[in-house]
Design an enzyme around this catalytic site. Structure first.
Site: not given
Ligand code: PGA
Length: 311
Positions: A42, A44, A139, A141, A258, A279-280
């Protein structure tokens, strides 16, 4: 036809197939087999570091570079899906097809309507037109940006109706966990999101549920394996209640929050976890490849999941 002649014809056909003169009958994958692990990137609203470039030609080159990192991983054994910003789905699809890598693409959100006066939105048919085959729904967010349970439910149904694979995200906030409201929150999110499809539930490979505790997203604080195991088992139970036991067992449950190359294996070793939403750490091709590799390694260590009869 006489028996002798029949035997002769059959023997000739078998020989022709073995010698490659006739194609072998195609073996259709069993839609009820437990699907292979699913690892999703993802991005984002970010560009991977390789894509931090200004011109369309530069973007194209950078996407190819990202994919050259990803293709180091065992893509044939792990369903690997990248969710770039919507404007990059089509160029990434082109890069995927040029590189010949087994990566699928999806959108991070969609509107439940097929078309209409919804400025700034994209629909399932538009995602498909850009060669996207998946969509992330609910999600945290987006929920934080006021997406309601009803909207999430409508998007799940619209995505499945359009034959997109859907990753439904659920997860509790820290205060909800601390005051003992976590299971109630998760039950509500799951039941309301799945209710409109309860009468015609999807095949197991078409829906995945991502458990993403809100407090673990982008914070570096991954949930513990005990916490993940407890929730994943609960999610299976609720899916069994809303759909049926077979789907409760087979629908893939992902963990997100994470995840990094260093912790991906321990998460994937949790019995009920079938994949990851990243994500990151998905923003660099080589880092994401190491996560896909960990998913494969955990699955090989675990062996084949038991598959029970579909009732
Ligand atoms: P993250 O994000 O791996 O950066 O914590 C995960 C996500 O929001 O899907």
């Amino acid at each position: 036809m006489e028996l002798d002649r029949l035997v002769e014809v059959l023997v000739e056909r078998v020989l022709a197939r073995l010698e490659g003169r006739l194609p072998l009958p195609s073996v259709r994958p069993d839609p009820w087999a437990k699907p292979q692990p699913l690892v999703a990137a993802n991005w984002k609203m970010s560009f991977p570091k390789e894509v931090a470039t200004q011109t369309p030609a530069g973007v194209k080159e950078a996407l190819a570079e990202y994919l050259s990192g990803v293709c180091e991983s065992p893509l044939e054994r792990v369903d690997t899906v990248v969710f770039p910003p919507a404007t990059l789905i089509a160029p990434l699809a082109e890069a995927v097809s040029e590189a010949g890598v087994a990566v699928e693409l999806g959108a991070q959100n969609m509107h439940p309507a097929e078309s209409g006066a919804h400025t700034g939105e994209i629909s399932a048919p538009l995602i498909r037109a850009a060669a996207g085959r998946w969509v992330i729904v609910g999600h945290s967010e987006r929920r934080a940006a006021s997406e309601s349970e009803d909207e999430v439910a409508a998007k799940v149904k619209a995505g499945l109706d359009a034959d997109l694979g859907v990753i439904l995200c659920v997860g509790e906030k820290l205060d909800e966990r601390e005051r003992g409201a976590m299971f109630g929150v998760l039950r509500l999110q799951l039941r309301s999101a799945l209710a409109p499809t309860a009468l015609r539930p999807p095949l197991p490979a078409k829906l995945a549920i991502a458990y993403e505790p809100v407090w673990a997203i982008g914070t570096g604080k991954k949930a513990s394996t005990d916490q993940i195991a407890e929730v994943a088992a609960f999610v299976r139970q609720v899916v069994s209640e809303v759909y049926d036991h077979a789907r409760g067992e087979r629908i893939r449950i992902l963990y997100g929050g994470s995840v990094k190359p260093e912790n991906a294996l321990e998460v994937m070793e949790v019995g009920d976890i079938d994949g990851l939403l990243v994500g990151g750490a998905s923003l660099a091709g080589d880092s994401f490849a190491r996560i896909v590799e960990a998913a494969d390694q955990a699955k090989r260590g675990r062996g084949r999941s038991p598959v029970t009869e579909v009732r």
